[in-house]
Design an enzyme around this catalytic site. Structure first.
Site, PDB file in Angstrom:
ATOM      1  N   TYR A   3      47.002 -23.111  49.645  1.00 14.38           N
ATOM      2  CA  TYR A   3      47.739 -23.979  48.779  1.00 14.38           C
ATOM      3  C   TYR A   3      47.811 -23.638  47.338  1.00 14.38           C
ATOM      4  O   TYR A   3      48.734 -23.548  46.336  1.00 14.38           O
ATOM      5  CB  TYR A   3      47.207 -25.405  49.160  1.00 14.38           C
ATOM      6  CG  TYR A   3      48.392 -26.434  48.294  1.00 14.38           C
ATOM      7  CD1 TYR A   3      49.538 -26.947  48.806  1.00 14.38           C
ATOM      8  CD2 TYR A   3      47.967 -27.063  47.174  1.00 14.38           C
ATOM      9  CE1 TYR A   3      50.208 -27.958  48.207  1.00 14.38           C
ATOM     10  CE2 TYR A   3      48.623 -27.898  46.340  1.00 14.38           C
ATOM     11  CZ  TYR A   3      49.774 -28.570  46.974  1.00 14.38           C
ATOM     12  OH  TYR A   3      50.473 -29.255  46.393  1.00 14.38           O
ATOM     13  N   SER A   8      50.715 -28.160  40.918  1.00 14.19           N
ATOM     14  CA  SER A   8      49.470 -29.027  41.287  1.00 14.19           C
ATOM     15  C   SER A   8      48.343 -28.630  40.395  1.00 14.19           C
ATOM     16  O   SER A   8      48.465 -27.108  40.179  1.00 14.19           O
ATOM     17  CB  SER A   8      48.948 -29.006  42.447  1.00 14.19           C
ATOM     18  OG  SER A   8      47.786 -29.300  43.167  1.00 14.19           O
TER      19      SER A   8
END
Length: 217
Positions: A141, A126
């Site tokens: 995350y 990501s």
């Protein structure tokens, strides 16, 4: 040629599995919930193995059941939005699912790839895990994805010739994790993973991509 796609029963993983199968790749999906996984496997027409990334005891049996893996797609992830301070277990779980487990699966798949002199590892990461984008995102995350990015960047120096590893950012995708407001479909964002798995130059390794374009770490 056989590929293992973790978290392949839904979302981007499902789309990646579907796209690889359209290219005549023998696909096995790794799934945490055997019942849902078997249902998805029947829909796809592929194999499925029980693989719970939070339970290391499932790793070796899953790889053994899947057979020799030529392409490993580390797709599965979790999004825990709690503060890392108030919920430190959230960070621990994020690191397990999105860093420790992918690394252990790589180790289990490497003997076959080494013997064949070729193999491809694709890590679904990501932009939230990129220093270039400020390590954003909730909870742990981005930290876990940054660790996965670091692994993708550094591991080529220890991998045998012919085995590549790359990371990719699918962007904001309309999945259960991404939410209904996300602008892109899983199929659109699966394209880069499929490209890295099958079509990217053989010597391309240790890079980070979005839309088949290299991006900064």
């Amino acid at each position: 040629m056989r590929a293992l796609v973790t978290g392949g029963n839904r979302g981007i993983g499902y789309a990646i599995a579907q796209g690889l199968m359209a290219r005549d790749v023998d696909v096995v999906i790794g799934v945490r919930d055997p019942e849902n996984g078997q249902r998805a496997a029947r829909e796809l027409g592929c194999g499925a193995v029980h693989l719970d990334l939070e339970n290391a005891d499932t790793f070796a049996p899953a790889i053994s059941a899947a057979g020799d893996i030529d392409i490993l797609i580390n797709n599965a992830g979790i999004l825990i939005e709690d503060s890392m301070i108030h919920n430190p277990d959230g960070l621990r779980r994020s690191m397990q699912v999105m860093f420790h487990a992918p690394f252990e699966l790589i180790l289990l798949c490497l003997p076959h790839m080494t013997a064949q002199g070729q193999g491809r590892i694709v890590n679904l990461s990501s932009g939230w895990g990129a220093y270039d984008e400020g390590l954003e995102g909730p909870g742990g995350y981005g930290v876990a994805k940054a660790a996965l990015n670091a692994l993708s960047h550094a591991l080529p120096r220890d991998l045998p010739d012919g085995v590549s590893i790359n990371a990719m950012c699918p962007g904001w995708v309309h999945t259960r994790m991404g939410g209904q407001a996300a602008p892109r479909t899983p199929e659109q964002w699966a394209d880069t993973a499929i490209w890295l798995a099958l079509d990217a130059p053989a010597g391309l390794t240790g890079k980070f991509f979005r839309d088949r374009t290299e991006k900064a770490w």
